[in-house]
Design a protein around this motif. Structure first.
Motif, mmCIF file in Angstrom:
data_model
loop_
_atom_site.group_PDB
_atom_site.id
_atom_site.type_symbol
_atom_site.label_atom_id
_atom_site.label_comp_id
_atom_site.label_asym_id
_atom_site.label_seq_id
_atom_site.Cartn_x
_atom_site.Cartn_y
_atom_site.Cartn_z
ATOM 1 N N ARG A 85 1.939 2.037 -3.533
ATOM 2 C CA ARG A 85 0.831 2.517 -4.366
ATOM 3 C C ARG A 85 0.451 3.945 -3.987
ATOM 4 N N GLU A 86 0.499 4.255 -2.695
ATOM 5 C CA GLU A 86 0.242 5.633 -2.262
ATOM 6 C C GLU A 86 1.298 6.581 -2.832
ATOM 7 N N THR A 120 0.970 4.582 6.002
ATOM 8 C CA THR A 120 0.350 3.697 6.979
ATOM 9 C C THR A 120 0.946 3.969 8.352
ATOM 10 N N GLU A 173 -4.281 -5.583 3.732
ATOM 11 C CA GLU A 173 -3.660 -4.506 2.964
ATOM 12 C C GLU A 173 -2.922 -3.514 3.859
ATOM 13 N N TRP A 232 -4.884 3.574 0.653
ATOM 14 C CA TRP A 232 -3.512 3.087 0.863
ATOM 15 C C TRP A 232 -2.827 3.806 2.009
ATOM 16 N N GLU A 276 -6.929 -2.802 -7.831
ATOM 17 C CA GLU A 276 -5.993 -1.715 -7.541
ATOM 18 C C GLU A 276 -6.025 -0.643 -8.633
ATOM 19 N N ALA A 293 0.829 -1.211 0.000
ATOM 20 C CA ALA A 293 0.000 0.000 0.000
ATOM 21 C C ALA A 293 0.860 1.255 0.000
#
Length: 318
Positions: A60-61, A167, A198, A161, A105, A57
């Protein structure tokens, strides 16, 4: 960018919306050189996403933020960004061979791109309605549109994400709350576990357990089904191995130590918690040989009050 797809499948679309500025733009200097050639811009957009698809994640962020900043700073125009999405949508079926969750995604990338001003809403609608796209790419676009129009959809997409902060603990707790609230309504344990997976924070699953238990107890009188549904989800997470016994023990122990304070808002907190412990043991989530984290009597430990029953192990600690 070597080995990129040939050709340019740019399609016309409106581009009247200006992008927002950002206070914490990532470094895009080295990328501007690659994007100087107008013909390469769509391939750069495509590669930013494909490079992140089979990663976590966080990556992807980062890719989503990169695309946003390239457009914010005028490095890539919206029509060229939309041409890049054309390229990757055309390849979604082949990408799914190596990355099974690629369609999901990519739908999130597309929905996020609309929010960030990378592509226009008209582009999304045109793609979802099937202008020149095959069935699978259309489904991806339709999924992106559905994600945006769902209640709270834009906020969920923006944090899918982890959001701009990544995160962090704050972002993880927020996502846990979101997926729990959605699960109580939908009862889709598979989707809830996918979202928890995720997050990629197995060491923090005790916080998920704690929040799930607290939700069940808070909502018990307003929604009597909530505690049972919460335990069904925890049972699913335990049965699939997503959450391990140590994390369950820690999560239950954290509720046990907070029962005295919780009882101020939930008068029957002790009785509710005892019922949850019995349920958890019946599901095999709290084995007899618990770790020291769970050798706490209900109402005992720091911040605990007096009360009967027990979360503690009935035998030696594991």
């Amino acid at each position: 960018l070597t080995g990129g797809d040939g050709g340019d499948s740019s399609r016309s679309s409106s581009s009247g919306r200006s992008s927002e500025s950002s206070d914490d733009a990532p470094a895009v200097g080295s990328t501007t050189t690659l994007a100087a050639d107008d013909r390469m811009q769509p391939h750069l957009v495509k590669r930013a996403m494909t490079a992140a698809l089979d990663r976590g994640a966080r990556e992807r962020e980062m890719a989503a933020q990169l695309l946003r900043q390239l457009c914010v700073h005028g490095v890539i125009s919206r029509p060229r960004a939309e041409a890049g999405f054309d390229l990757i949508l055309q390849d979604v079926e082949s990408l799914a061979t190596d990355v099974p969750n690629a369609p999901h995604e990519l739908a999130m990338f597309l929905a996020r791109a609309v929010i960030d001003g990378v592509v226009s809403r008209e582009y999304l609608d045109e793609s979802a309605d099937g202008a020149g796209l095959d069935e699978v790419p259309r489904r991806v676009a339709a999924s992106a549109r559905s994600a945006l129009v769902a209640p709270g959809g834009a906020a969920h997409v923006a944090r899918a994400w982890g959001g701009p902060e990544g995160t962090t603990a704050v972002a993880a707790r927020r996502e846990m709350d979101d997926l729990l609230a959605e699960y109580v309504s939908s009862r889709d344990a598979r989707e809830a576990s996918r979202r928890l997976t995720e997050l990629a924070v197995p060491f923090y699953h005790h916080e998920f357990v704690r929040r799930a238990l607290r939700l069940g107890m808070d909502q018990a009188h307003l929604n009597p089904q909530c505690p049972r549904r919460v335990m069904q989800l925890l049972g699913y997470c335990g049965a699939t191995g997503l959450v391990n016994g140590t994390q369950f023990a820690k999560g239950f122990a954290r509720i046990a130590t907070a029962l005295k304070d919780m009882a101020l808002d939930i008068p029957d907190a002790h009785d509710q918690f005892e019922a949850l412990v019995v349920d958890a043991r019946g599901r095999g989530l709290l084995p007899v040989g618990l770790s020291a984290w769970a050798s706490i009597k209900i109402g005992g430990g720091s911040g605990g009050g007096s009360g009967g029953g027990g979360l503690g192990a009935s035998g030696g600690g594991g």
